[in-house]
Write a protein that holds these residues in place. Structure first.
Motif, PDB file in Angstrom:
ATOM      1  N   MET A 144      33.733  41.435  36.820  1.00 11.47           N
ATOM      2  CA  MET A 144      32.218  41.338  36.664  1.00 11.47           C
ATOM      3  C   MET A 144      31.841  42.122  38.015  1.00 11.47           C
ATOM      4  O   MET A 144      32.392  42.094  39.145  1.00 11.47           O
ATOM      5  N   THR A 145      30.993  43.147  37.681  1.00 13.77           N
ATOM      6  CA  THR A 145      30.460  43.999  38.578  1.00 13.77           C
ATOM      7  C   THR A 145      29.053  44.464  38.344  1.00 13.77           C
ATOM      8  O   THR A 145      28.809  44.220  37.341  1.00 13.77           O
ATOM      9  N   PRO A 146      28.201  45.093  39.261  1.00 11.44           N
ATOM     10  CA  PRO A 146      27.087  45.322  39.074  1.00 11.44           C
ATOM     11  C   PRO A 146      27.051  46.691  38.341  1.00 11.44           C
ATOM     12  O   PRO A 146      28.093  47.332  38.379  1.00 11.44           O
ATOM     13  N   HIS A 147      26.010  47.204  37.771  1.00 21.44           N
ATOM     14  CA  HIS A 147      25.983  48.623  37.194  1.00 21.44           C
ATOM     15  C   HIS A 147      26.355  49.706  38.076  1.00 21.44           C
ATOM     16  O   HIS A 147      26.949  50.441  38.030  1.00 21.44           O
ATOM     17  N   GLU A 148      25.826  49.302  39.506  1.00 19.20           N
ATOM     18  CA  GLU A 148      26.302  50.512  40.366  1.00 19.20           C
ATOM     19  C   GLU A 148      27.287  49.905  41.011  1.00 19.20           C
ATOM     20  O   GLU A 148      27.448  49.109  41.923  1.00 19.20           O
ATOM     21  N   ARG A 149      28.151  51.057  41.063  1.00 19.75           N
ATOM     22  CA  ARG A 149      29.445  50.815  41.654  1.00 19.75           C
ATOM     23  C   ARG A 149      30.204  52.476  42.113  1.00 19.75           C
ATOM     24  O   ARG A 149      29.969  53.030  41.293  1.00 19.75           O
ATOM     25  N   GLY A 150      30.951  52.502  43.293  1.00 20.66           N
ATOM     26  CA  GLY A 150      31.349  53.626  43.478  1.00 20.66           C
ATOM     27  C   GLY A 150      32.605  54.166  42.477  1.00 20.66           C
ATOM     28  O   GLY A 150      33.069  53.621  41.680  1.00 20.66           O
ATOM     29  N   ALA A 151      32.876  55.402  42.784  1.00 20.80           N
ATOM     30  CA  ALA A 151      33.868  56.163  41.757  1.00 20.80           C
ATOM     31  C   ALA A 151      35.178  55.197  41.973  1.00 20.80           C
ATOM     32  O   ALA A 151      35.895  55.109  41.107  1.00 20.80           O
ATOM     33  N   ASP A 152      35.602  55.016  42.928  1.00 22.33           N
ATOM     34  CA  ASP A 152      36.777  54.563  43.248  1.00 22.33           C
ATOM     35  C   ASP A 152      36.795  52.998  42.741  1.00 22.33           C
ATOM     36  O   ASP A 152      37.897  52.588  42.128  1.00 22.33           O
ATOM     37  N   ALA A 153      35.674  52.144  42.805  1.00 21.76           N
ATOM     38  CA  ALA A 153      35.777  51.012  42.248  1.00 21.76           C
ATOM     39  C   ALA A 153      35.814  51.112  40.773  1.00 21.76           C
ATOM     40  O   ALA A 153      36.602  50.419  40.044  1.00 21.76           O
ATOM     41  N   ARG A 154      35.188  52.151  40.361  1.00 19.85           N
ATOM     42  CA  ARG A 154      35.206  52.319  38.833  1.00 19.85           C
ATOM     43  C   ARG A 154      36.734  52.545  38.432  1.00 19.85           C
ATOM     44  O   ARG A 154      37.210  52.110  37.301  1.00 19.85           O
ATOM     45  N   ALA A 155      37.332  53.647  39.215  1.00 19.99           N
ATOM     46  CA  ALA A 155      38.985  53.742  38.832  1.00 19.99           C
ATOM     47  C   ALA A 155      39.697  52.590  38.950  1.00 19.99           C
ATOM     48  O   ALA A 155      40.565  52.338  38.208  1.00 19.99           O
ATOM     49  N   ARG A 156      39.518  51.608  39.920  1.00 18.66           N
ATOM     50  CA  ARG A 156      40.324  50.402  40.024  1.00 18.66           C
ATOM     51  C   ARG A 156      40.161  49.498  38.937  1.00 18.66           C
ATOM     52  O   ARG A 156      41.140  49.148  38.175  1.00 18.66           O
ATOM     53  N   ILE A 157      38.737  49.326  38.560  1.00 20.69           N
ATOM     54  CA  ILE A 157      38.534  48.599  37.518  1.00 20.69           C
ATOM     55  C   ILE A 157      38.969  49.305  35.905  1.00 20.69           C
ATOM     56  O   ILE A 157      39.842  48.095  35.259  1.00 20.69           O
ATOM     57  N   ASN A 158      39.019  50.509  35.818  1.00 22.02           N
ATOM     58  CA  ASN A 158      39.608  51.006  34.714  1.00 22.02           C
ATOM     59  C   ASN A 158      41.251  50.953  34.568  1.00 22.02           C
ATOM     60  O   ASN A 158      41.495  50.586  33.597  1.00 22.02           O
ATOM     61  N   SER A 159      41.770  51.173  35.587  1.00 18.96           N
ATOM     62  CA  SER A 159      43.433  51.008  35.590  1.00 18.96           C
ATOM     63  C   SER A 159      43.531  49.301  35.583  1.00 18.96           C
ATOM     64  O   SER A 159      44.622  49.174  34.786  1.00 18.96           O
ATOM     65  N   MET A 160      42.827  48.452  35.884  1.00 17.55           N
ATOM     66  CA  MET A 160      43.186  47.148  35.529  1.00 17.55           C
ATOM     67  C   MET A 160      42.866  46.656  34.251  1.00 17.55           C
ATOM     68  O   MET A 160      43.870  45.835  33.604  1.00 17.55           O
ATOM     69  N   VAL A 161      41.812  47.272  33.655  1.00 15.04           N
ATOM     70  CA  VAL A 161      41.624  47.047  32.122  1.00 15.04           C
ATOM     71  C   VAL A 161      42.775  47.743  31.322  1.00 15.04           C
ATOM     72  O   VAL A 161      43.241  47.321  30.517  1.00 15.04           O
ATOM     73  N   ALA A 162      43.237  48.951  31.681  1.00 15.85           N
ATOM     74  CA  ALA A 162      44.223  49.765  30.972  1.00 15.85           C
ATOM     75  C   ALA A 162      45.945  49.092  30.976  1.00 15.85           C
ATOM     76  O   ALA A 162      46.548  49.411  30.123  1.00 15.85           O
ATOM     77  N   THR A 163      46.104  48.473  32.199  1.00 20.57           N
ATOM     78  CA  THR A 163      47.588  48.001  32.265  1.00 20.57           C
ATOM     79  C   THR A 163      47.801  46.731  32.834  1.00 20.57           C
ATOM     80  O   THR A 163      46.937  46.404  33.749  1.00 20.57           O
ATOM     81  N   ASN A 164      48.974  46.100  32.595  1.00 18.89           N
ATOM     82  CA  ASN A 164      49.152  44.769  33.067  1.00 18.89           C
ATOM     83  C   ASN A 164      50.526  45.057  34.090  1.00 18.89           C
ATOM     84  O   ASN A 164      51.102  44.079  34.539  1.00 18.89           O
ATOM     85  N   ASP A 165      50.812  46.172  33.916  1.00 18.34           N
ATOM     86  CA  ASP A 165      52.063  46.461  34.822  1.00 18.34           C
ATOM     87  C   ASP A 165      51.957  46.882  36.127  1.00 18.34           C
ATOM     88  O   ASP A 165      51.241  47.773  36.705  1.00 18.34           O
ATOM     89  N   GLY A 166      52.296  45.993  37.290  1.00 16.65           N
ATOM     90  CA  GLY A 166      52.257  46.023  38.399  1.00 16.65           C
ATOM     91  C   GLY A 166      52.792  47.076  39.041  1.00 16.65           C
ATOM     92  O   GLY A 166      52.095  47.703  39.999  1.00 16.65           O
ATOM     93  N   PHE A 167      53.661  47.896  38.530  1.00 14.40           N
ATOM     94  CA  PHE A 167      54.254  49.159  39.056  1.00 14.40           C
ATOM     95  C   PHE A 167      53.163  50.190  38.916  1.00 14.40           C
ATOM     96  O   PHE A 167      52.876  50.919  39.773  1.00 14.40           O
ATOM     97  N   GLU A 168      52.691  50.186  37.693  1.00 17.26           N
ATOM     98  CA  GLU A 168      51.747  51.309  37.491  1.00 17.26           C
ATOM     99  C   GLU A 168      50.596  51.043  38.051  1.00 17.26           C
ATOM    100  O   GLU A 168      50.024  51.917  38.915  1.00 17.26           O
ATOM    101  N   ILE A 169      50.041  50.082  38.472  1.00 15.13           N
ATOM    102  CA  ILE A 169      48.997  49.359  39.370  1.00 15.13           C
ATOM    103  C   ILE A 169      49.313  49.887  40.737  1.00 15.13           C
ATOM    104  O   ILE A 169      48.492  50.518  41.250  1.00 15.13           O
ATOM    105  N   SER A 170      50.388  49.666  41.144  1.00 17.54           N
ATOM    106  CA  SER A 170      50.835  49.894  42.543  1.00 17.54           C
ATOM    107  C   SER A 170      50.839  51.619  42.844  1.00 17.54           C
ATOM    108  O   SER A 170      50.458  51.866  43.799  1.00 17.54           O
ATOM    109  N   GLU A 171      51.141  52.255  41.759  1.00 19.36           N
ATOM    110  CA  GLU A 171      51.318  53.723  41.918  1.00 19.36           C
ATOM    111  C   GLU A 171      49.688  54.312  41.999  1.00 19.36           C
ATOM    112  O   GLU A 171      49.308  55.196  42.751  1.00 19.36           O
ATOM    113  N   GLU A 172      48.913  53.728  41.211  1.00 22.14           N
ATOM    114  CA  GLU A 172      47.353  53.957  41.132  1.00 22.14           C
ATOM    115  C   GLU A 172      46.823  53.455  42.653  1.00 22.14           C
ATOM    116  O   GLU A 172      45.988  54.442  43.152  1.00 22.14           O
TER     117      GLU A 172
END
Ligand code: ADP
Ligand code: MG
Length: 704
Positions: free
Chosen positions: A600-628
């Motif tokens: 859950m986030t507010p509408h306003e969120r920084g670009a990095d936060a956006r990127a983090r949330i996007n990769s969480m939604v995109a993958t369950n793979d811990g290795f991919e997450i850590s690379e990101e």
């Protein structure tokens, strides 16, 4: 001898001895930038550069331009406003026009130093303020031949602070110090790379590189200087790691666990609750080979959350038992230690294995018994927190140490376990925070790494969703449906050290809101400031499904295992780091039920936060997450790297300089292959340099 002493002491000279520093500025430099010596200042590099090759005429200047410089005189000064909201406006003119310079801060100091009828070079970003072309807070230099020479060309930009600025150590002030320093050190900057390497790799000599990093004479020189300094930094890091690895291989003997016997076989035959995954089997084989080799094992066991590391650890401990040794398992928190203890007890059921728990809250009377049993060898497996490291805990024959979530333990703490037996015990470090492959390769090239890259069968991948906090009621009805099916939920609030009080308020507010929204359920609350006993009570109640929704901070981040919980709602998800989000998500998806993670986030969120949330939604793979995560944050912030001092990098960046990294790896291993002890004359400098590094940094490369 005297000469050597002299040259080292000049670089080590306290910063107050530099001309232009003095004790007040020295104090500020120490406090604000951690600059204590000449050397610290020399290695304080600019974080960017601006091009000051050109001086503009004022009539050419417009508000769209980036930083520019002009040259002229002050024609009028005016200070307005009450004390705290003062501003100073200065009319500034050259022979083509006029512009306004404006200050909102530091006015007393600036006004004292500005003089009429003196020609100044003014540098800053033009903008329009109240309809007038203005430069606010410009940097100003008197127009003298030396100053013109100094500011011309590429300008280094150093980070500074308000305190330093008030002592006129803004970026320009620091640049002046660097200038003084470099001329003073003219004969002191020694080459650190062998001549043959400088020639072969066409590296810029060190002295020239240090000069050009602070005072670049051209873009080309700056680029060469950067390359040279990055290369050197990464090269020595790699050389040192590889040397340590090969030294360890020859010198450190370990206990030989030669057999697999009753404990392992009984467990395997009668107690193993499910077949091991292929990955678990492979990893156990690797560990077994290590522990039977005669060398001390130093192994990192990586496996994503829920991949079944605990069971692997248990089997390894049973091997130790079969060979007559004791084991200990360390966890970073009491909750985790308690949970590991319960898990192990549950696995071994009624097998004749003596497993016990020691934590900060173990009663003295119980501790006495524990200590006795450890010393006479009847206690075979002890699970615990830092309490295990205390000097009064002594083992009869400690053979294997399992450390869970190693990033929470400092290197020194781990080293203290060593002292507890004759030969060093085998060490298995388990981590669920996958270290990106690139980083692992660099940091742990002297460690052996086992990876569980497969999940136990039958797991349904967690569904991750992003919701705006305006949709809270929708999310609540979704949670309600899950609860009606008999599941449980976590609701997580951020908990940031500095703003503790407001974080606690948010948590309590959230707790009350949820109590209102879920009147039919029992809601629990947990945070790090609660007493351990209370936290444990809450956790137990949640595990027993007496509590259906647990509102908590990240205290539940690692390891907590309640399989019936199928939903985790993370409030203000934009405030969490990527690894942390992934860890939290790992609290669900631990059973045959479909699980959900809602960010859950507010509408306003920084670009990095956006990127983090996007990769969480995109993958369950811990290795991919850590690379990101590595890509987004840079390695300095990665877990496990802070305390270790491993990434004491001044200029290179592991994420961005991977090309150089690959190159230096190859070169470093070629050198060691040819000359393992660096005894050849052409490698003399390398050997000296490593010795110096060992002295300065200590041996952080080992995990035990
Ligand atoms: P980790 O510590 O790696 O996050 P755990 O050791 O807590 O994971 O294991 C997660 C869950 O999976 C536990 O409930 C454990 O009992 C179960 N588990 C472990 N290995 C297997 C397996 N081979 N098959 C099925 N379930 C397993
Ligand atoms: Mg675990």
């Amino acid at each position: 001898m005297a000469l050597v002493t002299k040259s080292t002491t000049l670089l080590e000279s306290p910063i107050e001895y530099l001309k232009g520093v003095g004790s007040l500025r020295a104090d500020a430099l120490k406090k604000e930038l951690n600059i204590h010596t000449f050397k610290d200042l020399l290695y304080f590099y600019p974080f960017r550069y601006v091009d000051r090759t050109r001086i503009y005429k004022i009539k050419e200047v417009n508000a769209e331009m980036p930083f520019i410089q002009i040259c002229g005189k002050i024609t009028h000064v005016e200070i307005t406003g009450p004390k705290r909201q003062q501003r100073m406006m200065v009319d500034f003119a050259d022979d083509t026009g006029r512009i306004e310079l404006i200050w909102f801060q530091g006015i007393t100091w600036v006004s004292k130093n500005l003089r009429p009828n003196v020609e100044y070079i003014v540098f800053g970003k033009p903008s329009v303020f109240r309809g007038i072309l203005t430069i606010s807070h410009p940097s100003m230099e008197e127009m003298t031949p030396e100053n013109l020479e100094m500011v011309k060309g590429l300008q280094p930009v150093y980070s500074s602070t308000e305190t330093l600025k008030s002592k006129s150590l803004d970026s320009t002030g620091i640049m002046k110090l660097e200038r003084t320093l470099l001329s003073k050190l003219e004969d002191e900057i020694k080459e650190t790379m062998p001549t043959y390497m400088l020639e072969k790799l066409r590296l810029m000599p060190r002295k020239e590189a240090l000069k050009n990093i602070h005072l670049p004479s051209s873009i080309e020189k700056l680029n060469q200087a950067r390359f040279r300094l990055k290369f050197e930094e990464l090269f020595y890091m790699q050389l040192r790691l590889l040397r340590n690895k090969s030294e360890r291989e020859v010198t450190i003997k370990g206990f030989v666990f030669s057999k697999v016997d009753k404990y392992v076989n009984d467990f395997y035959r009668s107690y193993l609750p499910f077949p091991l995954t292929k990955a678990q089997k492979r990893v156990i084989r690797e560990i077994r080979t290590d522990m039977g080799s005669g060398k001390q094992m130093n192994r990192l066991l990586q496996g994503d959350v829920g991949s079944g590391k605990t069971l692997v650890a248990l089997l390894c401990m049973l091997i130790a038992l079969d060979n007559g040794f004791q084991c200990c398992m360390m966890a970073p928190t009491e909750i985790l230690a308690t949970q590991h203890f319960a898990t192990l007890k549950e696995f071994v059921k009624d097998m004749p294995v003596n497993v016990k728990l020691i934590t900060g809250s173990t009663k003295e009377s119980e501790r006495k018994i524990l200590h006795e049993e450890l010393e006479n060898g009847t206690l075979q497996i002890i699970v615990g927190t830092h309490a295990l490291i205390e000097d009064r805990v002594k083992f009869k024959n400690l053979g294997l140490v399992v450390i869970d979530e190693q990033h929470r333990f400092g290197v020194n703490q781990r080293a203290r376990l060593w002292a507890k037996s004759e030969l060093p015990p085998h060490i298995l470090v388990m981590t669920a925070t996958p270290i990106p492959r690139t980083l692992a390769m660099t940091l742990y090239c002297d460690l052996d790494v086992s990876v569980i890259d497969e999940m136990p069968p039958g797991r349904i991948p967690i569904k991750t969703m992003h919701k705006f906090d305006t949709k809270r009621s929708e999310v609540f009805s979704f949670i309600k449906k899950e609860l009606e099916k008999g599941r449980q939920a976590y609701v997580i609030y951020p908990f940031i050290e500095e703003s503790e009080n407001s974080d606690i308020e948010n948590l309590i507010h959230g707790y009350e809101e949820i109590q209102k929204a879920f009147p039919g359920n029992t809601i629990g609350m947990m945070h790090g400031r609660m007493k351990f006993a209370d936290r444990e009570k809450t956790m137990k109640a949640f595990a027993a499904n007496q509590i259906q929704i647990l509102v908590a901070t990240t205290v539940i981040e690692v390891g907590v295992n309640v399989p019936n919980a199928s939903i985790i709602l993370i409030e203000s998800a934009q405030k969490f780091g990527l690894s942390q989000l992934h860890q939290l998500r790992g609290r669900v998806g631990r059973s045959v039920h479909q699980s959900y993670c809602i960010l859950m986030t507010p509408h306003e969120r920084g670009a990095d936060a956006r990127a983090r949330i996007n990769s969480m939604v995109a993958t369950n793979d811990g290795f991919e997450i850590s690379e990101e995560d590595l890509r987004l944050r840079g390695p300095g912030d990665m877990m496990g790297t802070q305390q270790s001092g491993i990434l004491d990098l001044k200029i290179a960046n592991l994420a961005k300089d991977s090309t150089i990294l690959r190159q230096v790896r190859i070169i470093a291993s070629e050198i060691l292959n040819e000359d393992k002890n660096l005894g050849l004359e052409k490698h003399r400098l390398l050997a000296e340099q490593l010795k110096q590094m060992d002295k300065e940094r200590g041996d952080w490369s080992r995990i035990s």
